[in-house]
Design a protein around this motif. Structure first.
Motif, PDB file in Angstrom:
ATOM      1  N   LYS A  55      -5.647  36.170 -21.757  1.00 23.27           N
ATOM      2  CA  LYS A  55      -6.666  35.242 -22.261  1.00 23.27           C
ATOM      3  C   LYS A  55      -7.561  34.735 -21.127  1.00 23.27           C
ATOM      4  O   LYS A  55      -8.676  34.312 -21.369  1.00 23.27           O
ATOM      5  CB  LYS A  55      -6.016  34.067 -22.997  1.00 23.27           C
ATOM      6  CG  LYS A  55      -5.232  33.141 -22.091  1.00 23.27           C
ATOM      7  CD  LYS A  55      -4.592  32.017 -22.854  1.00 23.27           C
ATOM      8  CE  LYS A  55      -3.291  32.451 -23.489  1.00 23.27           C
ATOM      9  NZ  LYS A  55      -2.223  32.823 -22.529  1.00 23.27           N
ATOM     10  N   ASP A  81       0.631  38.972 -20.976  1.00 14.56           N
ATOM     11  CA  ASP A  81       0.960  37.853 -21.864  1.00 14.56           C
ATOM     12  C   ASP A  81      -0.201  37.717 -22.844  1.00 14.56           C
ATOM     13  O   ASP A  81      -1.339  37.530 -22.426  1.00 14.56           O
ATOM     14  CB  ASP A  81       1.124  36.578 -21.024  1.00 14.56           C
ATOM     15  CG  ASP A  81       0.953  35.313 -21.847  1.00 14.56           C
ATOM     16  OD1 ASP A  81       1.466  35.277 -22.981  1.00 14.56           O
ATOM     17  OD2 ASP A  81       0.312  34.359 -21.363  1.00 14.56           O
ATOM     18  N   SER A  92      -2.250  23.968 -18.188  1.00  9.65           N
ATOM     19  CA  SER A  92      -3.009  24.816 -17.277  1.00  9.65           C
ATOM     20  C   SER A  92      -3.710  23.960 -16.222  1.00  9.65           C
ATOM     21  O   SER A  92      -3.859  22.749 -16.406  1.00  9.65           O
ATOM     22  CB  SER A  92      -4.040  25.561 -18.125  1.00  9.65           C
ATOM     23  OG  SER A  92      -4.503  26.692 -17.471  1.00  9.65           O
ATOM     24  N   GLY A 126       0.129  28.236 -15.515  1.00  5.00           N
ATOM     25  CA  GLY A 126      -0.302  26.859 -15.308  1.00  5.00           C
ATOM     26  C   GLY A 126      -0.699  26.479 -13.902  1.00  5.00           C
ATOM     27  O   GLY A 126      -1.327  25.434 -13.713  1.00  5.00           O
ATOM     28  N   GLU A 153       3.871  33.689 -16.457  1.00  6.54           N
ATOM     29  CA  GLU A 153       2.656  34.142 -17.150  1.00  6.54           C
ATOM     30  C   GLU A 153       1.417  33.572 -16.469  1.00  6.54           C
ATOM     31  O   GLU A 153       0.717  32.724 -17.025  1.00  6.54           O
ATOM     32  CB  GLU A 153       2.673  33.653 -18.601  1.00  6.54           C
ATOM     33  CG  GLU A 153       3.831  34.168 -19.410  1.00  6.54           C
ATOM     34  CD  GLU A 153       3.956  33.477 -20.760  1.00  6.54           C
ATOM     35  OE1 GLU A 153       4.603  34.047 -21.641  1.00  6.54           O
ATOM     36  OE2 GLU A 153       3.413  32.362 -20.936  1.00  6.54           O
ATOM     37  N   GLY A 167      -2.341  33.134 -15.217  1.00  9.46           N
ATOM     38  CA  GLY A 167      -3.678  33.560 -15.627  1.00  9.46           C
ATOM     39  C   GLY A 167      -4.661  33.166 -14.551  1.00  9.46           C
ATOM     40  O   GLY A 167      -5.013  33.939 -13.658  1.00  9.46           O
ATOM     41  N   ARG A 168      -5.042  31.882 -14.601  1.00 18.10           N
ATOM     42  CA  ARG A 168      -6.059  31.344 -13.695  1.00 18.10           C
ATOM     43  C   ARG A 168      -5.754  31.618 -12.218  1.00 18.10           C
ATOM     44  O   ARG A 168      -6.647  31.973 -11.447  1.00 18.10           O
ATOM     45  CB  ARG A 168      -6.135  29.842 -13.916  1.00 18.10           C
ATOM     46  CG  ARG A 168      -7.275  29.169 -13.207  1.00 18.10           C
ATOM     47  CD  ARG A 168      -7.182  27.652 -13.333  1.00 18.10           C
ATOM     48  NE  ARG A 168      -6.759  27.171 -14.605  1.00 18.10           N
ATOM     49  CZ  ARG A 168      -7.563  26.739 -15.578  1.00 18.10           C
ATOM     50  NH1 ARG A 168      -8.851  26.712 -15.392  1.00 18.10           N
ATOM     51  NH2 ARG A 168      -7.075  26.321 -16.726  1.00 18.10           N
ATOM     52  N   ARG A 178     -16.746  26.009 -19.599  1.00 18.43           N
ATOM     53  CA  ARG A 178     -15.743  25.060 -19.091  1.00 18.43           C
ATOM     54  C   ARG A 178     -16.309  23.673 -18.755  1.00 18.43           C
ATOM     55  O   ARG A 178     -15.712  22.668 -19.119  1.00 18.43           O
ATOM     56  CB  ARG A 178     -14.999  25.651 -17.880  1.00 18.43           C
ATOM     57  CG  ARG A 178     -14.277  26.973 -18.191  1.00 18.43           C
ATOM     58  CD  ARG A 178     -13.285  27.374 -17.136  1.00 18.43           C
ATOM     59  NE  ARG A 178     -12.171  26.442 -17.094  1.00 18.43           N
ATOM     60  CZ  ARG A 178     -12.038  25.482 -16.216  1.00 18.43           C
ATOM     61  NH1 ARG A 178     -12.920  25.330 -15.245  1.00 18.43           N
ATOM     62  NH2 ARG A 178     -11.008  24.666 -16.272  1.00 18.43           N
ATOM     63  N   TYR A 219     -14.521  20.929 -20.993  1.00 19.09           N
ATOM     64  CA  TYR A 219     -13.426  20.188 -20.335  1.00 19.09           C
ATOM     65  C   TYR A 219     -13.921  19.287 -19.205  1.00 19.09           C
ATOM     66  O   TYR A 219     -13.125  18.890 -18.354  1.00 19.09           O
ATOM     67  CB  TYR A 219     -12.398  21.139 -19.720  1.00 19.09           C
ATOM     68  CG  TYR A 219     -11.979  22.317 -20.538  1.00 19.09           C
ATOM     69  CD1 TYR A 219     -11.185  22.159 -21.676  1.00 19.09           C
ATOM     70  CD2 TYR A 219     -12.324  23.611 -20.156  1.00 19.09           C
ATOM     71  CE1 TYR A 219     -10.779  23.253 -22.402  1.00 19.09           C
ATOM     72  CE2 TYR A 219     -11.910  24.711 -20.882  1.00 19.09           C
ATOM     73  CZ  TYR A 219     -11.145  24.524 -22.008  1.00 19.09           C
ATOM     74  OH  TYR A 219     -10.733  25.613 -22.722  1.00 19.09           O
ATOM     75  N   TYR A 278     -11.159  32.214 -17.629  1.00 15.69           N
ATOM     76  CA  TYR A 278     -11.726  31.477 -18.765  1.00 15.69           C
ATOM     77  C   TYR A 278     -13.238  31.313 -18.636  1.00 15.69           C
ATOM     78  O   TYR A 278     -13.798  30.311 -19.044  1.00 15.69           O
ATOM     79  CB  TYR A 278     -11.018  30.110 -18.926  1.00 15.69           C
ATOM     80  CG  TYR A 278      -9.507  30.234 -18.954  1.00 15.69           C
ATOM     81  CD1 TYR A 278      -8.875  30.788 -20.054  1.00 15.69           C
ATOM     82  CD2 TYR A 278      -8.721  29.846 -17.863  1.00 15.69           C
ATOM     83  CE1 TYR A 278      -7.489  30.940 -20.082  1.00 15.69           C
ATOM     84  CE2 TYR A 278      -7.341  29.996 -17.876  1.00 15.69           C
ATOM     85  CZ  TYR A 278      -6.735  30.541 -18.988  1.00 15.69           C
ATOM     86  OH  TYR A 278      -5.377  30.697 -19.006  1.00 15.69           O
TER      87      TYR A 278
HETATM   88  N1  LLP Z   1       1.035  31.261 -21.079  1.00 14.78           N
HETATM   89  C1  LLP Z   1       0.627  30.640 -22.197  1.00 14.78           C
HETATM   90  C2  LLP Z   1       1.516  30.604 -23.354  1.00 14.78           C
HETATM   91  C3  LLP Z   1      -0.640  30.032 -22.245  1.00 14.78           C
HETATM   92  O1  LLP Z   1      -1.031  29.408 -23.350  1.00 14.78           O
HETATM   93  C4  LLP Z   1      -1.489  30.094 -21.097  1.00 14.78           C
HETATM   94  C5  LLP Z   1      -2.806  29.473 -21.115  1.00 14.78           C
HETATM   95  C6  LLP Z   1      -1.025  30.772 -19.968  1.00 14.78           C
HETATM   96  C7  LLP Z   1       0.255  31.336 -19.980  1.00 14.78           C
HETATM   97  C8  LLP Z   1      -1.838  30.921 -18.709  1.00 14.78           C
HETATM   98  O2  LLP Z   1      -2.073  29.711 -18.116  1.00 14.78           O
HETATM   99  P1  LLP Z   1      -2.806  29.638 -16.677  1.00 14.78           P
HETATM  100  O3  LLP Z   1      -1.885  30.274 -15.648  1.00 14.78           O
HETATM  101  O4  LLP Z   1      -4.080  30.370 -16.769  1.00 14.78           O
HETATM  102  O5  LLP Z   1      -2.981  28.192 -16.457  1.00 14.78           O
HETATM  103  N2  LLP Z   1      -9.519  27.636 -21.379  1.00 14.78           N
HETATM  104  C9  LLP Z   1      -8.849  26.665 -20.552  1.00 14.78           C
HETATM  105  C10 LLP Z   1      -7.435  27.079 -20.242  1.00 14.78           C
HETATM  106  C11 LLP Z   1      -6.597  27.313 -21.474  1.00 14.78           C
HETATM  107  C12 LLP Z   1      -5.213  27.806 -21.125  1.00 14.78           C
HETATM  108  C13 LLP Z   1      -4.543  28.312 -22.333  1.00 14.78           C
HETATM  109  N3  LLP Z   1      -3.236  28.808 -22.104  1.00 14.78           N
HETATM  110  C14 LLP Z   1      -9.654  26.444 -19.278  1.00 14.78           C
HETATM  111  O6  LLP Z   1     -10.734  27.022 -19.140  1.00 14.78           O
HETATM  112  O7  LLP Z   1      -9.277  25.648 -18.421  1.00 14.78           O
END
Ligand code: LLP
Length: 386
Positions: free
Chosen positions: A48, A67, A190, A227, A265, A267-268, A304, A308, A362
């Motif tokens: 995502k 993921d 996140s 996160g 998992e 992402g960012r 973003r 946010y 994102y």
């Molecule tokens: N795993 C799950 C179940 C999630 O829902 C997410 C993100 C991740 C992993 C990855 O998280 P990260 O490592 O990227 O923090 N659009 C928002 C962020 C939404 C995050 C949604 N879930 C933004 O631009 O800040």
């Protein structure tokens, strides 16, 4: 850092566009995987955050799984060549079709977010003569100290199964034959920058998994979610997140039982810093109290800040004149189409190139066609700097 050679090459490209520094992505992946392999952890990239094929291919080649949070993401992950045995699938609202498609694909784990969802997955698995591997996504009720729209682990959030429902789940498992519980899943939010939050998460994981162990339910996999935040304020000083500190905190605080596997998992943290949105200045409007820099990129290209109140570094790539204070806005007919107010920039003129930094996560995936605007294309350092 966006190199002078890259900036020179941008002059020929129609703006706005996303620019990906693939060398930075490679370096980030190298650093990330050095820690996961040291600890024997598994990682699944959160598709995502970025679904660009060139970007994702490098991540797949570095050995990460995927993921996913929708059926189409599962399909994309399969199309991009991820081994289905490395695909996890979360989401509070998996549709019938999405569940059936993921069962057909033979994914590693459905991360289940409610009791009714578990029943439905069991029914479909039964009708297809399969056994679905599931994990329980647990809502641990932890404050991630991040923006409320990207907090997911508080009891008021829609995500995950709350501990008070464990008894129901336990009773349900006794009757369902076409699911296999193989793990517990946690993702609390996140852009988490207070790393102490992850320590709290580990303590909570231990408390929660004990409930299952006390009932002789073996938990083979612990998924700690994503996160980890990135430095939006100074991407050049911190292009790669502090993975060492993050994994040190996890490895010191997470109790791992013999035979258990630990998953992440991200992402960012993987893709955030390698992407920038490159845009051109259309006009500089001098008001009584403010000077507006009006860009050809808008909130439809990078939502973003509007959604946010997020801050992305704004860099004039082509001017180094005396610095002035500007509000930097997009062309979309919404007052929230603003990338920053009171931003100190070199004197800016029509035609200057501006980079909105740290937009690899994102950014492009959340772009839309509002105002019937075109979707920005992607360009890559590997091609532009050849
Ligand atoms: N795993 C799950 C179940 C999630 O829902 C997410 C993100 C991740 C992993 C990855 O998280 P990260 O490592 O990227 O923090 N659009 C928002 C962020 C939404 C995050 C949604 N879930 C933004 O631009 O800040």
């Amino acid at each position: 850092m966006i190199s002078p050679k890259a900036i020179e090459s941008f002059q020929q490209i129609h703006t706005p566009f996303y620019y990906y520094d693939l060398d930075l992505l490679r370096a980030t992946l190298k650093e990330y995987t050095s820690h996961t392999s040291k600890h024997g952890y598994n990682a699944h990239f959160a598709l995502k955050a970025n679904a660009d094929e060139r970007v994702v291919s490098l991540i797949r080649d570095a050995g990460l799984g995927a993921d996913c949070v929708s059926g189409n993401e599962v399909k994309l992950a399969v199309k991009y060549g991820f081994d289905p045995k490395k695909i996890v699938y979360a989401g509070v609202g998996k549709s019938d079709r999405e569940i059936k498609d993921a069962l057909k694909a033979g994914i590693f784990s459905f991360n289940c977010e409610s009791v009714p969802e578990i029943k439905i997955i069991n029914d479909f698995a039964k009708s297809m003569g399969k056994v679905a591997n599931i994990s329980l996504r647990i809502n641990p009720d932890i404050d991630a100290h991040t923006h409320k729209y990207i907090s997911t682990g508080l009891k008021e959030n829609k995500f995950g199964i709350s501990p008070w429902a464990f008894e129901d789940v336990y009773e349900l498992f006794k009757t369902l034959k076409n699911i296999k519980l193989q793990g517990l899943h946690f993702h609390i939010g996140s852009q988490i920058t207070e790393l102490g939050v992850f320590k709290t998460m580990c303590t909570r994981i231990e408390e929660l998994q004990k409930w299952f162990i006390d009932r002789n339910i073996a938990i083979e996999n612990i998924n700690c979610g994503g996160g980890l935040g990135i430095d939006y304020n100074d991407p050049d000083a911190n292009p790669i997140p502090d993975f060492k500190n993050y994994f040190d905190i996890i490895s010191k605080n997470l109790i791992v039982r013999p035979g258990q596997h630990v998953h992440f998992e991200p992402g960012r943290a993987i893709v955030g810093q390698c992407g920038s949105l490159i845009t051109r200045v259309l006009y500089v409007k001098i008001g009584k109290e403010k000077k507006f820099v009006i860009l050809d990129a808008g909130m439809n290209d990078l939502i973003r800040p509007a959604l946010y109140q997020a801050h992305h570094g704004i860099q004039n790539l082509t001017s180094n004149k005396r610095k002035l204070i500007y509000d930097v806005v997009g062309p979309v007919c919404e007052s929230s189409d603003c990338f920053g107010s009171k931003i100190l920039l070199p004197t800016t003129e029509r035609g200057d190139l501006v980079a909105l930094r740290s937009a690899g996560a994102y950014g492009q995936v959340m772009a839309m066609k509002y105002n019937q605007r075109d979707l920005a294309k992607a360009y890559y350092s590997d091609d532009l700097l050849k």
